[in-house]
Design an enzyme around this catalytic site. Structure first.
Site, PDB file in Angstrom:
ATOM      1  N   LEU A   1       0.812  -1.220   0.000  1.00 27.27           N
ATOM      2  CA  LEU A   1       0.000   0.000   0.000  1.00 27.27           C
ATOM      3  C   LEU A   1       0.842   1.264   0.000  1.00 27.27           C
ATOM      4  CD1 LEU A   1      -2.905  -0.984   2.418  1.00 27.27           C
ATOM      5  CD2 LEU A   1      -2.780  -1.184  -0.073  1.00 27.27           C
ATOM      6  N   HIS A   2       2.016   1.246   0.629  1.00 24.27           N
ATOM      7  CA  HIS A   2       2.783   2.492   0.764  1.00 24.27           C
ATOM      8  C   HIS A   2       3.263   3.068  -0.564  1.00 24.27           C
ATOM      9  CE1 HIS A   2       6.321  -0.426   1.517  1.00 24.27           C
ATOM     10  NE2 HIS A   2       6.516   0.088   0.316  1.00 24.27           N
ATOM     11  N   SER A   3       3.213   2.284  -1.633  1.00 20.76           N
ATOM     12  CA  SER A   3       3.631   2.790  -2.944  1.00 20.76           C
ATOM     13  C   SER A   3       2.502   3.505  -3.683  1.00 20.76           C
ATOM     14  CB  SER A   3       4.146   1.642  -3.820  1.00 20.76           C
ATOM     15  OG  SER A   3       5.297   1.057  -3.262  1.00 20.76           O
ATOM     16  N   ASP A  30       2.821  -3.479   6.878  1.00 21.80           N
ATOM     17  CA  ASP A  30       3.443  -2.280   6.325  1.00 21.80           C
ATOM     18  C   ASP A  30       4.127  -1.500   7.444  1.00 21.80           C
ATOM     19  OD1 ASP A  30       4.063  -0.263   4.352  1.00 21.80           O
ATOM     20  OD2 ASP A  30       2.228  -0.861   3.308  1.00 21.80           O
ATOM     21  N   LYS A  50       3.041   6.877   0.377  1.00 22.35           N
ATOM     22  CA  LYS A  50       3.431   7.383   1.687  1.00 22.35           C
ATOM     23  C   LYS A  50       3.223   6.282   2.714  1.00 22.35           C
ATOM     24  CE  LYS A  50      -1.081   9.268   3.031  1.00 22.35           C
ATOM     25  NZ  LYS A  50      -1.765  10.409   3.669  1.00 22.35           N
TER      26      LYS A  50
END
Length: 330
Positions: A236-238, A265, A293
């Site tokens: 998800l952070h990408s 994550d 983020k």
């Protein structure tokens, strides 16, 4: 984090990249592999890495000062940590991730531009294939430290089919299957990842139970059906918040009733100031992606609830970095 900053600690933080670049140079030049289990003079090491003698001596002495090499009577040897973590033949080798850090260093040096413009930095290329290998194998090395513990910690009893979404080399799929003999898994990732994943799966003798499906988590609207568990590790952070919501909703849609979704994550506290690594990693996404983020626990909980998930639990995880796991049922 209530750190008491001083002149010394500020200067140490500002020059921290010196240590990082020294370590990265040692790995990139192959210093630790050349030394191996031997005790070598500087000229022997210089020959092995095809380096200038003066430069090699300075690098070796700096690595010794950092505690990565032992030096006695001008003879150098790897420390125990260097043999275990920095020699390529070791099963615990971290060199691929260290090389990945080296490859993104020039982007971080222009962090001020990313903050000012809100756009990722166009970084110098070491070659797409080289960078992909460093990243994927680096992820494999790091996951090998976490995955066995995670597989033991999470309860997948009764699960028969697992989807490893954006699974990269498939490290977690492998260890989930090793810990749960009745489980089979599907790694869903981009086609360029498939050769790495197949190599890892074959290495563990799990080709009959773990399969690879080529796809794109954003472009593909259907991740498949009839899964009992979906694992999203460092995916998800990408992506932007809107993209993350779509990914979570499609992951939930792939589950059978009563199935579970698991998000792993770098999870920030809701005030976004801790853990420190997650906060710094969010800057890494600013430098390298259009909208990625680190997300807070509250943001991830909201995504899960909006997708129809319930019974959300934050699982503690002790690993080499400050990551966490949220589990939920559908």
């Amino acid at each position: 984090m209530n750190q008491e900053w001083t002149v010394g600690s500020l200067l140490a933080a500002s020059s921290a990249y010196w240590r990082g670049c020294t370590l990265q140079a040692g790995v990139r030049l192959g210093v630790f592999g050349v030394i191996g289990d031997s005790r070598l003079a500087a000229d022997e090491i210089a020959t092995g890495i095809e380096g200038d003698l003066r430069g090699t001596i300075d690098l070796l002495d700096a690595l010794a000062a950092m505690g990565l090499l032992n030096k006695e009577n001008n003879i150098y040897a790897n420390t125990t940590a260097a043999r275990e973590l920095l020699c390529p033949e070791s099963s615990r080798y971290l060199g691929h991730m260290i090389l990945h850090h080296h490859q993104i260093l020039d982007g971080w040096a222009r962090l001020d531009e990313a903050v000012r413009d809100g756009r990722p930095i166009a970084m110098r290329s070491y070659g797409e294939d080289v960078e992909r290998e460093s990243f994927l194998m680096g992820m494999f090395n790091i996951a090998m430290l976490n995955a066995p513990k995670v597989a033991d910690q999470l309860n997948l009893s009764g699960c028969r089919r697992l989807l490893d979404l954006g699974g990269g080399p498939g490290t977690y799929a492998v260890h989930f299957c090793l810990a749960n003999p009745e489980l089979s898994a599907t790694i869903f990732d981009r086609p360029t990842t498939e050769p790495f994943a197949r190599k890892i799966v074959e290495q563990f003798g799990l080709s009959e139970r773990i399969h690879f499906v080529s796809g794109d988590c954003i472009l593909d609207q259907d991740y498949g059906r009839d899964y009992d568990a979906v694992w999203l590790s460092h995916l998800l952070h990408s992506n932007s918040p809107e993209q993350c919501q779509v990914i979570v909703e499609r992951a939930v849609a792939a589950l059978n009733p009563g199935g579970q979704i698991m998000i792993h994550d770098f999870i920030l506290a809701d005030d976004r100031t801790s853990p420190e690594f997650a906060a710094l990693f969010s800057l890494n996404m600013l430098v390298g992606t259009k909208a990625g983020k680190s997300y807070t626990e509250g943001e991830l909980r909201d995504m899960l609830r909006a997708a129809g998930a319930r019974n959300i639990v934050h699982q503690p995880l002790q690993g080499p970095s400050d990551s966490g796991i949220l589990t939920a049922e559908v």
